[in-house]
Design an enzyme around this catalytic site. Structure first.
Site: not given
Ligand code: FAD
Length: 566
Positions: A272, A282, A278-279, A275, A42
């Site tokens: 996801t 963005d 994970y995700a 199991p 950022c």
């Protein structure tokens, strides 16, 4: 427990640090394709512009710190190439020497982010066309700016406008081209026109309702950007900021489900369709907090929170992601635009019933030096008053109001709660009736039926049907500009001049920002007139007029909506 994490910036680094805080025993391996983990994406535009002079400050958590403080196995310049879900193994490419190797995992967290879109425009791969995602991109742009004079930015979203400000700061003649008929497309158009005007005042050339159709080289260096309209812009370099695409290839190749918007599908624990995988960030598709529909809003806050939630869930904590509200803010030179929840156009698209009000309060007591007006739009459910969205544009105090309203949305609050909000007040910070309270009073008045409102956007139709438009400002204010066909009776004289008004017609009262219009509406209603207040008054009317004159012709081909500046 061996946790592997793909991507080492916002979502990935958050997940890794949280996992370590929850378990001293876990083995945590974080793979990052680039050379730097946990850098401040950022801040990149401000580094290019020179506002952030020290590059090192962008390395929020340097690799050594992640290793020493969190005992993470941080592997930079290592790209995860594939996932073998059956054997829980990853194939990793060491980008430093080109070798590949395998790694195992018990739990995998995907945080690969999103990559800048490069639309298939002829000449898109020419030298001199840049995107901005990581520190290397920022370094390249830093170099390019030296010795350059003219820049074209394609896309007037957050990154495009932040880059415009920073390139102007570096002395570039800067043109921004935007396909939509407004800057910052997520906002409602009438709210954002002051930002467009401000950009032009600051020397940015703004081309709306047009798009880059072709890039051609200028020898020895530079490019001509040909626009769909036929216009041509010469530039020393181009910055593309037309959106991002979720990096879902690793997930799709592994057979993980992807949602309708192209993001990796996850449940509320960020799991996801597998199991053990994970995700976050963005790359994923989540639920819109207000509508519950699938959404993909690439922002740093959600990515960080989702990283924590994934780590929590791996260690048996029942943390849940509540959905994304789209709370966002952008600084554009001296102005600020912020929003939370749904915009009016998003509510329309979702087919959700809503009402809206506009107000233009100052950020702190008007008598205290430095008071500046902002424009605030509140969207709410017309039946129960639940807050659905808000947008604010102005200078000081915009951030605070949108943050308060973001919390109100998250807490499921109504406009009646906003009336009761007790917020910090001293004259230099706010008002005893803060803009949040004022928004609540106005909106609650509408829901309760105390004061009907009419909107500037509907005025042409309304005027045809109801010709009495009553300007209740002073004669001096009226003389400086008013809505065509309006009659002027200042609010302080209204009670004594009611017989000048036609009782058979509905009266639309307006003032500069809506407050005296509201008083007039109450006087008229109690005197037996059918009356409504023009929400936001003459100020919102003028913003709408600007927004409407910038429209492409109805049904016609797109044309340049605004070209101005240097
Ligand atoms: P990222 O932070 O992009 O991290 C993903 C990382 O994964 C990347 O470094 C990538 O190299 C790595 N990776 C991808 N695939 C692999 C692989 N196969 N193997 C190994 N590594 C891999 N958001 C805001 O809320 N406010 C702002 O002001 C703001 N300004 C921004 C300005 C710019 C210039 C940019 C680019 C973004 C900005 N954002 C802002 C958006 C914010 O940075 C992102 O929403 C956030 O970083 C997303 O986090 P993430 O972890 O999903 O992805």
């Amino acid at each position: 427990m061996r946790i592997a994490i793909v991507g080492g910036v916002a979502g990935g680094a958050s997940a890794a640090a949280r996992a370590r805080r929850l378990s001293e025993e876990a083995e945590i391996v974080m793979f990052e394709r680039g050379p730097d983990p946990s850098f401040a994406n950022c801040g990149l535009p401000y580094y290019v512009g020179g506002e952030i002079a020290d590059r090192g400050k962008l390395l929020v958590a340097p690799k050594q710190m992640l290793i020493e403080r969190h005992r993470l196995d941080v592997r930079t310049r290592q790209s995860v190439e594939s996932i073998d879900r059956q054997h829980k193994r990853l194939t990793v490419k060491n980008l430093a020497d080109g070798t590949t190797y395998e790694e195992s995992y018990d739990k995998l967290i995907l945080a690969p982010g999103a990559s800048p879109l490069r639309p298939p425009i002829s000449g898109i791969d020419l030298p001199g066309i840049y995107t901005l995602r990581d520190l290397r991109d920022a370094d390249r742009l830093q170099e390019v700016v030296q010795g350059a004079r003219r820049a074209v930015i394609v896309g007037a979203g957050f990154i495009g406008l932040e880059m415009a400000e920073n390139l102007v700061r570096r002395g570039m003649e800067t043109t921004v081209v935007e396909l939509a008929d407004q800057v910052l497309p997520p906002w409602d158009r009438e709210m954002i026109t002051p930002i467009a005007t401000h950009l032009i005042e600051k020397g940015v050339r703004l081309v709306l309702s047009d798009s880059a159709d072709d890039f051609a080289p200028i020898l020895p260096t530079g490019l001509t950007v040909r626009l769909k309209s036929g216009d041509e812009l010469d530039a020393d370099f181009v910055v593309l900021s037309v959106g991002v695409r979720p990096e879902n290839s690793l997930a799709t190749a592994a057979g993980l489900e992807v949602g309708p918007r192209g993001g990796i599908r996850v449940n509320e624990h960020m799991q996801t369709s597998d199991p053990d995988i994970y995700a976050v960030g963005d790359a994923v598709e989540t639920r819109d907090f207000v509508t519950g529909d699938p959404t993909r809003i690439p922002l740093a806050g959600p990515a960080n929170r989702q990283g924590r939630i994934a780590a929590d869930h791996i260690f048996g904590r029942p943390s849940r992601y509540r959905g994304t509200q789209g709370t966002a803010i952008v600084g554009v030179f001296d102005m600020v635009a912020a929003m939370t929840g749904l915009s009016e156009k998003a509510l329309r698209r979702a087919g959700q019933a809503y009402e809206k009000i506009y107000l233009h309060p100052t950020q702190h007591a008007g008598y205290y030096p430095g008071a500046e007006r902002m424009s605030l739009k509140l969207l709410f459910d017309p039946q129960d008053g639940r807050v659905l969205g808000a947008q604010a544009v102005g200078r000081a105090g915009v951030d605070k109001r949108i943050d308060v309203l973001a919390m109100a949305i998250q807490a499921g609050m109504t406009v009646f709660d906003l009336e009761e909000a007790e917020l910090a007040y001293a004259p230099q910070f706010g008002a005893a009736k803060d803009p949040i309270n004022m928004a609540g009073f106005i909106a609650a008045g509408v829901v309760r039926g105390d004061c009907a409102v009419v909107h500037a956007a509907d005025l042409p139709d309304t005027i045809v049907a109801e010709p009495t438009l009553l300007d209740v400002r002073t004669a001096e204010e009226f003389a400086c500009g008013h809505i065509p066909a309006a009659v002027n009776i200042p609010v302080d004289q209204l009670r004594g001049r009611l017989d000048e008004l036609n009782r058979s017609k509905r009266i639309i009262a307006y003032c500069q920002v809506g407050q005296r219009g509201y008083l007039a509406t109450r006087i008229l209603t109690q005197a037996g007139f059918r009356a409504a207040n023009l929400s936001g008054g003459y100020t919102t009317y003028c913003q709408n007029q600007v927004a409407q004159t910038e429209s492409p012709p109805p049904g016609g081909s797109r044309k340049k909506a605004a070209v101005a500046g240097s």
